[in-house]
Design an enzyme around this catalytic site. Sequence first.
Site, short mmCIF file in Angstrom:
data_model
loop_
_atom_site.label_atom_id
_atom_site.label_comp_id
_atom_site.label_asym_id
_atom_site.label_seq_id
_atom_site.Cartn_x
_atom_site.Cartn_y
_atom_site.Cartn_z
N HIS A 195 -3.34 -2.60 6.56
CA HIS A 195 -4.74 -2.38 6.16
C HIS A 195 -5.31 -3.62 5.45
CE1 HIS A 195 -5.14 1.69 7.46
NE2 HIS A 195 -4.20 2.17 6.66
N HIS A 221 2.74 -0.68 6.61
CA HIS A 221 1.51 -0.05 7.13
C HIS A 221 0.34 -0.34 6.20
CE1 HIS A 221 -1.13 3.13 8.77
NE2 HIS A 221 -1.45 3.32 7.50
N GLU A 222 0.58 -0.19 4.89
CA GLU A 222 -0.50 -0.47 3.92
C GLU A 222 -0.88 -1.96 3.95
OE1 GLU A 222 -2.02 1.97 2.93
OE2 GLU A 222 -0.51 3.50 3.31
ZN ZN Z 1 -3.21 3.97 6.64
#
Ligand code: ZN
Length: 234
Positions: A103, A99-100
């Site tokens: 980003h 998830h990171e």
């Molecule tokens: Zn996030």
Amino acid sequence: MVFDPLYMLMMLPGMLIAGWAQAKIASAYREGSRYRASSGATGAQAAAAIMRAEGIENVPIEPVAGQLTDHYDPSKKVLRLSETNYEYNTLAAVGVAAHEAGHALQDAHHYPLMTVRNLIVPLASFGSNFAIMALVVGMMARSMWFIWLGIILFSTTVVFQLVNLPVEFDASRRARKELQRTGLISPEEDRVVGKVLNAAAMTYVAATLTSIFQLLYFFLRARGSSSGRRDDYV
Ligand SMILES: [Zn+2]
């Protein structure tokens, strides 16, 4: 103000959803921590593999102390993972790390909403620092000017949260897609990863709802006060 029944009533939906979301993330994370990713990749390795697959070579991955302190820092272009998620090869660790990395992908590909979010950050952090102060001063000094200033400052936080929501959902979407594309997880494992990431997104939804209701409360009270019922405010 805290004992105002209207305040309690308006905070209730957000509090209920926040409690439900907290319970959901705890159980999803527990489930995700029980299974090791079949690829054997740790969170840090998974994040690195995803970024490499997208041609991102210049984002270092660092371990950081604390629980669920994972974040991507767009200003320094650094991906920081909590120690557990950095070194463990569980589906929970791999999911959060991915998830990171999502980003980092948004940043590298200039995802428009992330650009907007980054522009709002300084304004929103200024707003959240001074909104309550302005509201308290406004109530104590019976100054509508300060109360409306507080409301405007508080609304910057709400705008930030509203822009942040699609950014978070998009990061998770990219994470799951890349994890499967790079063979780091199987479709069955994606089910577990999806539960962890959806539950994490729910905590953002709950926080946003709480802020919206809080803003609405301040707004209703300020309107009540400015239409002559000044004593009602405190
Ligand atoms: Zn996030």
